[in-house]
Motif scaffolding. Structure first.
Motif, PDB file in Angstrom:
ATOM      1  N   ALA A   8       0.833  -1.202   0.000  1.00 12.06           N
ATOM      2  CA  ALA A   8       0.000   0.000   0.000  1.00 12.06           C
ATOM      3  C   ALA A   8       0.870   1.255   0.000  1.00 12.06           C
ATOM      4  N   GLU A   9       1.960   1.236   0.773  1.00 12.10           N
ATOM      5  CA  GLU A   9       2.857   2.392   0.806  1.00 12.10           C
ATOM      6  C   GLU A   9       3.522   2.612  -0.547  1.00 12.10           C
ATOM      7  N   LYS A  10       3.950   1.520  -1.201  1.00 13.76           N
ATOM      8  CA  LYS A  10       4.577   1.653  -2.515  1.00 13.76           C
ATOM      9  C   LYS A  10       3.589   2.197  -3.535  1.00 13.76           C
ATOM     10  N   THR A  11       2.350   1.709  -3.496  1.00 14.96           N
ATOM     11  CA  THR A  11       1.325   2.180  -4.412  1.00 14.96           C
ATOM     12  C   THR A  11       1.037   3.653  -4.163  1.00 14.96           C
ATOM     13  N   GLU A  12       0.943   4.039  -2.885  1.00  9.97           N
ATOM     14  CA  GLU A  12       0.677   5.431  -2.542  1.00  9.97           C
ATOM     15  C   GLU A  12       1.798   6.342  -3.015  1.00  9.97           C
ATOM     16  N   LYS A  13       3.062   5.910  -2.834  1.00  9.17           N
ATOM     17  CA  LYS A  13       4.197   6.705  -3.295  1.00  9.17           C
ATOM     18  C   LYS A  13       4.184   6.840  -4.811  1.00  9.17           C
ATOM     19  N   ALA A  14       3.860   5.753  -5.510  1.00 11.27           N
ATOM     20  CA  ALA A  14       3.821   5.792  -6.966  1.00 11.27           C
ATOM     21  C   ALA A  14       2.721   6.737  -7.445  1.00 11.27           C
ATOM     22  N   GLU A  15       1.565   6.723  -6.769  1.00 12.43           N
ATOM     23  CA  GLU A  15       0.469   7.600  -7.158  1.00 12.43           C
ATOM     24  C   GLU A  15       0.820   9.060  -6.917  1.00 12.43           C
ATOM     25  N   LYS A  16       1.553   9.350  -5.845  1.00  9.25           N
ATOM     26  CA  LYS A  16       1.913  10.734  -5.556  1.00  9.25           C
ATOM     27  C   LYS A  16       2.882  11.288  -6.596  1.00  9.25           C
ATOM     28  N   LYS A  17       3.677  10.425  -7.212  1.00 10.06           N
ATOM     29  CA  LYS A  17       4.606  10.869  -8.245  1.00 10.06           C
ATOM     30  C   LYS A  17       3.867  11.230  -9.527  1.00 10.06           C
ATOM     31  N   LEU A  18       2.766  10.564  -9.790  1.00 15.34           N
ATOM     32  CA  LEU A  18       1.986  10.839 -10.988  1.00 15.34           C
ATOM     33  C   LEU A  18       1.107  12.063 -10.765  1.00 15.34           C
ATOM     34  N   SER A  19       0.858  12.802 -11.824  1.00 15.31           N
ATOM     35  CA  SER A  19      -0.054  13.931 -11.721  1.00 15.31           C
ATOM     36  C   SER A  19      -1.483  13.405 -11.579  1.00 15.31           C
ATOM     37  N   GLN A  20      -2.395  14.289 -11.207  1.00 17.07           N
ATOM     38  CA  GLN A  20      -3.794  13.896 -11.071  1.00 17.07           C
ATOM     39  C   GLN A  20      -4.337  13.367 -12.400  1.00 17.07           C
ATOM     40  N   THR A  21      -3.929  13.986 -13.488  1.00 19.72           N
ATOM     41  CA  THR A  21      -4.383  13.560 -14.809  1.00 19.72           C
ATOM     42  C   THR A  21      -3.899  12.150 -15.107  1.00 19.72           C
ATOM     43  N   GLU A  22      -2.625  11.887 -14.828  1.00 15.61           N
ATOM     44  CA  GLU A  22      -2.067  10.558 -15.084  1.00 15.61           C
ATOM     45  C   GLU A  22      -2.711   9.503 -14.194  1.00 15.61           C
ATOM     46  N   GLN A  23      -2.979   9.852 -12.934  1.00 15.60           N
ATOM     47  CA  GLN A  23      -3.635   8.912 -12.021  1.00 15.60           C
ATOM     48  C   GLN A  23      -5.033   8.571 -12.522  1.00 15.60           C
ATOM     49  N   PHE A  24      -5.775   9.596 -12.935  1.00 14.48           N
ATOM     50  CA  PHE A  24      -7.132   9.390 -13.428  1.00 14.48           C
ATOM     51  C   PHE A  24      -7.134   8.520 -14.683  1.00 14.48           C
ATOM     52  N   LYS A  25      -6.254   8.840 -15.627  1.00 15.55           N
ATOM     53  CA  LYS A  25      -6.186   8.055 -16.862  1.00 15.55           C
ATOM     54  C   LYS A  25      -5.774   6.612 -16.582  1.00 15.55           C
ATOM     55  N   ALA A  26      -4.844   6.409 -15.656  1.00 15.26           N
ATOM     56  CA  ALA A  26      -4.409   5.052 -15.311  1.00 15.26           C
ATOM     57  C   ALA A  26      -5.556   4.269 -14.680  1.00 15.26           C
ATOM     58  N   PHE A  27      -6.337   4.928 -13.811  1.00 11.10           N
ATOM     59  CA  PHE A  27      -7.472   4.261 -13.188  1.00 11.10           C
ATOM     60  C   PHE A  27      -8.484   3.819 -14.248  1.00 11.10           C
ATOM     61  N   VAL A  28      -8.812   4.723 -15.174  1.00  9.77           N
ATOM     62  CA  VAL A  28      -9.803   4.398 -16.203  1.00  9.77           C
ATOM     63  C   VAL A  28      -9.262   3.328 -17.134  1.00  9.77           C
ATOM     64  N   GLU A  29      -7.985   3.384 -17.457  1.00 15.01           N
ATOM     65  CA  GLU A  29      -7.378   2.367 -18.326  1.00 15.01           C
ATOM     66  C   GLU A  29      -7.497   0.983 -17.704  1.00 15.01           C
ATOM     67  N   GLU A  30      -7.379   0.930 -16.390  1.00 14.36           N
ATOM     68  CA  GLU A  30      -7.448  -0.360 -15.691  1.00 14.36           C
ATOM     69  C   GLU A  30      -8.882  -0.807 -15.422  1.00 14.36           C
ATOM     70  N   ASN A  31      -9.777   0.135 -15.118  1.00 15.32           N
ATOM     71  CA  ASN A  31     -11.115  -0.229 -14.644  1.00 15.32           C
ATOM     72  C   ASN A  31     -12.267   0.221 -15.530  1.00 15.32           C
ATOM     73  N   GLY A  32     -12.018   1.043 -16.531  1.00 13.31           N
ATOM     74  CA  GLY A  32     -13.100   1.632 -17.313  1.00 13.31           C
ATOM     75  C   GLY A  32     -13.594   0.769 -18.457  1.00 13.31           C
ATOM     76  N   THR A  33     -14.741   1.158 -18.987  1.00 11.92           N
ATOM     77  CA  THR A  33     -15.288   0.504 -20.163  1.00 11.92           C
ATOM     78  C   THR A  33     -14.579   1.056 -21.404  1.00 11.92           C
ATOM     79  N   ALA A  34     -14.830   0.467 -22.540  1.00 15.02           N
ATOM     80  CA  ALA A  34     -14.201   0.927 -23.780  1.00 15.02           C
ATOM     81  C   ALA A  34     -14.627   2.365 -24.101  1.00 15.02           C
ATOM     82  N   GLN A  35     -15.904   2.689 -23.856  1.00  9.24           N
ATOM     83  CA  GLN A  35     -16.391   4.035 -24.123  1.00  9.24           C
ATOM     84  C   GLN A  35     -15.742   5.047 -23.170  1.00  9.24           C
ATOM     85  N   GLU A  36     -15.582   4.676 -21.891  1.00 11.22           N
ATOM     86  CA  GLU A  36     -14.938   5.565 -20.927  1.00 11.22           C
ATOM     87  C   GLU A  36     -13.469   5.788 -21.295  1.00 11.22           C
TER      88      GLU A  36
END
Length: 164
Positions: A62-90
């Motif tokens: 959890a700490e490693k994931t949190e550190k990795a997320e803090k390095k990414l910008s909000q835009t990159e975090q959001f896009k990574a989340f959608v890439e992993e969990n979103g539908t094709a349309q999203e």
């Protein structure tokens, strides 16, 4: 509306705001930014915990994931989340996102986030449909008691909004 009515209405609204702020000022030892990520992590995993997992390994991961997320910008975090969990349309809609603001600081009183895209034409343009998908994907990523996400086009015109 008479002057007395306006004053009374203003006083009632003021009391409600003060009450809401005082109810949410209790310090439970957690960071407000962790509330959204914890809820998101529980939601992604279905809330189930692996009974056989070592607690030490879980906290390290959890700490490693949190550190990795803090390095990414909000835009990159959001896009990574959608890439992993979103539908094709999203995924298609979120590919047009250029900037995300306000997603990292939440207080559950009045959380606002702004998402900027490369769509053009404002509310009547091509981006109004995808804006709803973007707002929906954002609501899957971040949770708040009283959050509003607004999606804008390349010229800063409103495309859509949604609650998160």
């Amino acid at each position: 509306m008479g002057m007395k009515t306006k004053i009374a209405l203003g006083a009632v609204v003021g009391l409600v705001v003060i009450g809401a702020v005082s109810a949410n000022t209790g310090d439970d030892g957690t960071d407000s930014a962790d509330k959204g990520t914890s809820a998101s992590a529980d939601r992604q995993s279905g809330g189930a915990k692996d009974a056989g997992a070592d607690a030490g390994q879980s906290s390290e991961k959890a700490e490693k994931t949190e550190k990795a997320e803090k390095k990414l910008s909000q835009t990159e975090q959001f896009k990574a989340f959608v890439e992993e969990n979103g539908t094709a349309q999203e995924k298609e809609a979120v590919s047009h996102v250029t900037k995300v603001q306000g997603a990292d600081e939440q207080n559950d009183i009045l959380d606002t986030a702004d998402i900027y895209t490369d769509f053009t034409g404002g509310l009547m343009g091509e981006g109004s449909g995808p804006a709803k998908l973007i707002a929906s994907a954002f609501a899957d990523w971040k949770q708040s008691e009283n959050g509003l996400v607004t999606v804008y086009d390349a010229d800063g015109e409103l495309l859509g909004n949604g609650q998160f």
